[in-house]
Enzyme design. Structure first.
Site, PDB file in Angstrom:
ATOM      1  CE1 TYR A 549     -11.809  -9.501  58.268  1.00 20.59           C
ATOM      2  CE2 TYR A 549     -13.592 -11.089  58.065  1.00 20.59           C
ATOM      3  CZ  TYR A 549     -12.340 -10.761  58.518  1.00 20.59           C
ATOM      4  OH  TYR A 549     -11.607 -11.681  59.216  1.00 20.59           O
ATOM      5  CB  SER A 630      -7.488  -9.177  59.332  1.00 12.70           C
ATOM      6  OG  SER A 630      -7.043 -10.412  59.809  1.00 12.70           O
ATOM      7  CG  ASP A 721      -0.812  -8.894  63.625  1.00 18.11           C
ATOM      8  OD1 ASP A 721      -1.345  -9.853  64.223  1.00 18.11           O
ATOM      9  OD2 ASP A 721      -1.297  -8.380  62.602  1.00 18.11           O
ATOM     10  CG  HIS A 763      -4.754  -8.948  63.963  1.00 16.26           C
ATOM     11  ND1 HIS A 763      -4.045  -9.041  62.785  1.00 16.26           N
ATOM     12  CD2 HIS A 763      -6.016  -9.293  63.655  1.00 16.26           C
ATOM     13  CE1 HIS A 763      -4.854  -9.434  61.814  1.00 16.26           C
ATOM     14  NE2 HIS A 763      -6.059  -9.592  62.310  1.00 16.26           N
TER      15      HIS A 763
END
Length: 793
Positions: A549, A630, A721, A763
């Site tokens: 991430y 993301s 989203d 999302h």
């Protein structure tokens, strides 16, 4: 944030781009289970090929599909509008797919339909898809529970029987009593696309206020249930977003945050719009009244990006308001003495006067999270002069005098703290991405006991100051889940298993999880977990899935995944998790080392992790798949641009791909604290160097090896989203297909570039179980085919 009951935690535990760092902001609640660029003065070139413009997005062009098929892909040929050029500080940037930013345009809908058909045609030939769907479904079909928590004299907990779309909220009089369903989100829609987003139970356990989200959108509608008879009250609150629900102790109503409603006449499908979220407001709602009569407690029109979160202290006396602007872990902190209001909150009905807040902290220099208070003496969790966090104390009567209660640890990060058993603290530290739990004295901060916790992740700590016992959940890569009850009544903590999740068909002894520390490009040691079948040979033959991430101070800690176990068991996949910089694994310094001007460190860390897996013999580039969501989707987009030769497959979920315009859509303006903003010249030059959309280049023209091409790539997004709007993935998809495939005859790019576009989804939060399974089967069957992974029973 989903207020985790009595838990006070600074961590954001979801792998998605975050909303601003408020103590009270929305997040996914565990209980319910987010290269160089060729710049030319006054012009821009991203190895831009000759234009092959078309007035229609329905045209197609052939390209050979991937390494495992000789079929010809029929790529769509969407229109390129070469007239769209923006001047960024003297640098001209073309944006030929700007038209894809309008979700309501028929041309965009046609583009999406064409991409769906293309992707479906590929997935039809992915032989493992149905096997994956069947086996993931079988493995995930087991009972799961959240930690019990108390309100009034009742217990509450979440439970999923296995394949229910969403977990159900139950109530019981005591831990041995029969349970009753309080709220079943599965009854709210036929297809499971209405989900529970946030909730709060009044102090006396008479009312449940809960927020519902449709199709995964961040927009929430709040409803109220009277707990005694389970009847839904008429109260309905709309246009709520990025908000918790905080009851006053008299149970007359609650505080919440919202945005102004759309203008009259605007017909919008909430969650598909792209306009910026500005002018957040804090309200108080009285039960039994219309939303139009709610008290406006605070707003700040001079600072339209500010967001407000509220919490009432355990004694019911103080309202604490946290103010945030971006996603940095910093906030202002104001308070209001509710007991001092002459006439109470009722006196503000119909008034244009805000609540009389007093400013305790009025700058964005650090984060302050309330842990407890005794009258005016408050204890806070903070990173003020403590990047690994500490506990401090201040008396509101002497607001300039702060003292340390628990000093910052030299190495470990103070993740969370809450009060239990009168004057004891349950404290959770993160040590090398593993959790450690302490019982400490509230007054002195001194260590009383260290709890024996296995290597893994602690979450759902549910405690009340007036109770002498608390619960917490534990998971790891090979532990599906254990809920513990810790009893402090007799002085020494007695920790017992309250519930343990059993997964039929899962044999943890067949797998092993190890942690390694590998050097990044600049020599920094990066931790990484590697999970695989026991006894594998390190001969480079294994398919490998690398995830990370790397942003917004979010820590990726060990957790169990049925789909990953299926991949490892039947496809021999080694799955790995790199705790790269930008996250919160080692505190704020680790976060800052991967943000703003130092964002490239994230990509270097990830690329170095991939190189380590190859050099150590776990895999080889053609068998290495990378995945992220993301901010992690941005990571994948940047890394395939920078090192296309290193990966065989890439899965980028809901990624932030247009780094020059992200701040102009929905809540994107809040992310400038981590990325910067293209409106600032210095920051523009940071962003343009790695923005996935602006760095797509033909690798065979950049390297001496003419055989190098982009890995097989799937970009995943969803129509509702409204966190990272779909246009990011759509524009990158069109750009990659054009630059790498359709603009050349017989392009060397034979690996497919496709998009998976989910409908009635957002999302990631609130996605029903079946959609989760279907998406996993699609993306991992694509991965299996692209890295040539063979199925074994």
């Amino acid at each position: 944030m989903f207020k985790a009951f009595a838990v006070n935690s600074r961590s954001q535990i979801f792998a998605f781009v975050t909303v601003p760092t408020l103590r009270f902001r929305l997040r996914i609640n565990n209980t319910l289970r987010q290269s160089s660029l060729l710049l030319i003065k006054k012009n821009f070139s991203s190895q831009r090929p000759e234009s092959r413009s078309s007035s229609s997005s329905s045209r197609t062009i052939s390209a050979t599909m991937g390494s495992s098929s000789g079929d010809r892909l029929q790529y769509p040929l969407p229109r390129r509008d070469e007239s769209v050029v923006e001047d960024y500080h003297g640098v001209k940037i073309r944006d030929p797919y700007r038209w894809l930013e309008d979700p309501d345009a028929e041309e965009v809908k046609e583009f999406v339909q064409n991409q769906v058909r293309l992707t479906d045609s590929i997935l039809e030939n992915c032989e493992t898809k149905e096997k994956l769907r069947h086996n993931i479904t079988s493995l995930i079909d087991h009972p799961r529970y959240g930690s019990p928590f108390r309100r009034g004299d009742k217990y509450f907990y979440f439970h999923n029987t296995g394949l229910q779309a969403h977990s159900v909220l139950y109530i019981q009089d005591d831990l041995e009593a029969e349970t009753e369903v309080l709220l079943d989100p599965n009854t709210l829609s036929d297809d499971g696309t209405v989900s529970l987003n946030t909730f709060s139970i009044s102090e006396d356990a008479k009312y449940l206020a809960y927020g519902l989200s449709s199709s995964g959108s961040d927009w929430v509608t709040i409803k109220v249930i009277k707990i005694e008879d389970k009847e839904v009250e008429p109260d309905t609150l709309s246009w709520v977003k990025f908000s918790g629900i905080t009851w006053t102790h008299d149970s007359k109503g609650f505080f919440y945050g919202r945005y102004p409603a759309p203008k009259d006449g605007e017909d919008i499908d909430a969650g598909t719009e792209t306009n910026s979220n500005l002018y957040h407001e804090l309200y108080y709602h009285f039960l039994g009244t219309d939303q139009s009569q709610d008290i406006l407690c605070w707003r700040d029109h001079e600072n339209p990006k500010y967001m407000f979160g509220a919490e009432v202290t355990d004694d019911g006396k103080y309202l604490i308001m946290s103010i945030g602007e971006g996603c940095d872990p910093v906030n202002k902190l104001y308070y209001c003495d509710l007991s001092s209001l002459s006439g109470g909150l009722e006196s503000f009905r119909g008034s244009s006067t805000f609540l009389p807040f007093i400013k305790l902290v009025d700058s964005f220099d650090a984060q302050y999270i309330v842990i407890s208070n005794d009258e005016s003496l408050f204890t806070f969790l903070t990173n003020k002069d403590a990047p690994k966090y500490k506990l401090v104390r201040v008396d509101l009567k002497e607001p300039t005098s702060w003292t340390d209660v628990i000093e910052e640890h030299e190495k470990d990060v103070l993740e969370s703290a809450c009060v239990v058993n009168g004057n004891q603290l349950v404290v959770c530290y993160m040590s090398d991405v593993k959790h450690i739990m302490h019982i400490r004295d509230l007054e002195s901060g001194s260590l009383l006991h260290q709890l024996d916790v296995d290597i893994g992740s602690v979450s759902d700590v549910t405690a009340r100051r007036k109770d002498n016992a608390f619960f917490f959940s534990f998971t790891s890569y090979l532990t599906p889940g254990v809920i513990y009850k810790c009893d402090l009544a007799n002085g020494s903590p007695e920790v017992k298993v309250f519930r343990e999740v059993a997964v039929p068909g899962f044999d943890r002894e067949a797998f092993q999880a190890t942690q390694v520390f590998y050097p990044s490009k600049d020599g920094t040691k990066i931790p990484m977990f590697i999970v695989a079948k026991k006894g594998i040979k390190l001969d480079g033959s294994h398919p490998c899935l690398l995830y990370a991430y790397g942003g917004f101070n979010i820590s990726i800690t060990p957790s169990f995944s049925a789909s990953r176990i299926v991949l490892s068991k039947h496809l021999g996949v080694v799955f790995c998790f790199a705790n790269i910089r930008g996250g919160g694994e080692y505190g704020e310094e680790w976060h800052k080392a991967g943000s703003l001007a130092k964002k490239q460190n994230c990509f270097d860390d990830f690329i170095s992790g991939a190189e380590y897996l190859v050099s150590a013999g776990y895999t080889q580039p053609s068998k290495l798949c990378i995945e992220g969501g993301s901010n992690g989707g941005l990571l994948i987009g940047a890394c395939i641009n920078q090192r296309p030769d290193l990966f065989g497959c890439a899965l980028a979920h809901v990624g932030v791909m247009d780094m020059l315009r992200f701040h102009t859509f929905t809540i994107g303006h809040a992310w400038t604290s981590d990325y910067g903003c293209s409106e600032n010249e210095e920051e523009f030059h940071w962003l343009i160097k790695y923005s996935p959309l602006h760095n797509v280049k033909r690798p065979w023209e950049q390297q001496t090896d003419s055989l190098v091409q982009y890995p097989s790539t799937m970009l995943l997004t969803a129509d509702h989203d409204d966190r990272v709007v779909p246009l990011h993935s759509l524009k990158l998809l069109a750009t990659m297909q054009h630059v790498l495939c359709t603009s050349l005859e017989n392009s060397p790019q034979t690996n497919p570039i496709i998009g998976r576009i989910e409908v009635k989804a957002g999302h990631g939060a609130g996605r029903p179980t079946q959609k989760i399974i279907d998406e996993a089967a699609d993306r991992y069957s694509f991965m299996a085919k692209m890295v040539n992974a063979s199925w074994t029973e």
